[in-house]
Scaffold this active site. Sequence first.
Site: not given
Ligand SMILES: [Zn+2]
Length: 341
Positions: A124, A248, A161, A163
């Site tokens: 991120h 995740d 991931d 995200h």
């Molecule tokens: Zn993540």
Amino acid sequence: MAGTGVVIDPRYMDHDTGAGHPECAERIGALLPLVEALAPEVTRLQARPATPDELALVHEPEYIKEVAATQALPHFAFDADTPTSPRSYETARLAAGGFLVLLDAIMAGDVENGFALARPPGHHSESGRAMGFCFFNNIAVGAQYLRRRYGLGRVLIVDWDLHHGNGTQHMFESDPGVLYVSTHQFPYYPGSGNFGEVGTGEGEGYTVNLPFPAGFGDAEYRQAFERIVEPVARQYDPQFVLISAGFDAHARDPLGGMMVSEAGFGALARVLLDVATEHSQGRCAAILEGGYDLSAIRSSVHHVLAAFGGRLAADSRALPPSRAAAVLERVKKTQRRFWKL
Ligand SMILES: [Zn+2]
């Protein structure tokens, strides 16, 4: 061959996010005994901190100084999710540097492939901004390092991931030298990663987003990898395969709505290993991103390392019914301008 390298270091526990934060030191504490138990099968590599110059491969020097300045503060927070402690800067440097140690070992032929089990995560973080538990973009630093230090022209990053890796996408979206492919829950944090984000300018076509609704599991991920990720990866013909390996999307993860199993992650790794074997002389390196259920991370890492070590058979079961068809059709429609799909 030379086997699998693993970078893990108790110092990765020194970044203190405070009580109740999911990105906690115990994520590494849970993995240390696993790596020790695997000792004969993997080669432990010693982490080192990335230098500011290495971080500046993808980060603004002023921003690196901002993160360094947090060493003098008992606590600071870049955003509500991204707190620091006095050791956070050093730990973040050690995460990026640990990945570089792994990449050097693979390029030298000391190990064939490997996994950096590091924290804090990175995907991120933007060139000038910490966010979403991330300070320095470990995988992006690694990709750029491979190009500058070894002159590689085509580096593939697959980000499974939960995200979307907004930072990684933005750093390379106008750059055909890095192909960024991401599967992620959508709409969800951080908000980016929609179908139409395909790269810009020279990099148009070198960003491939697969935004998934919550509820996808092994069947949907496997279908996505077989029908889109693998064919695009092979057409790109990468010289190195990098994986932003968050866990995740595991069924037990407290932050995510996906249903992937540990065996499912092993199967995804196996697909990418096959691509690496046929296109990049087996060169494949993963870095830990998210994943917040300790037992899910541990068992998933175990399966991925089994795939890396050639101890995981290909999943030859017929593909079970999958709900991914409509999403994958939309990705194909978007990406057919750039890839044979
Ligand atoms: Zn993540």
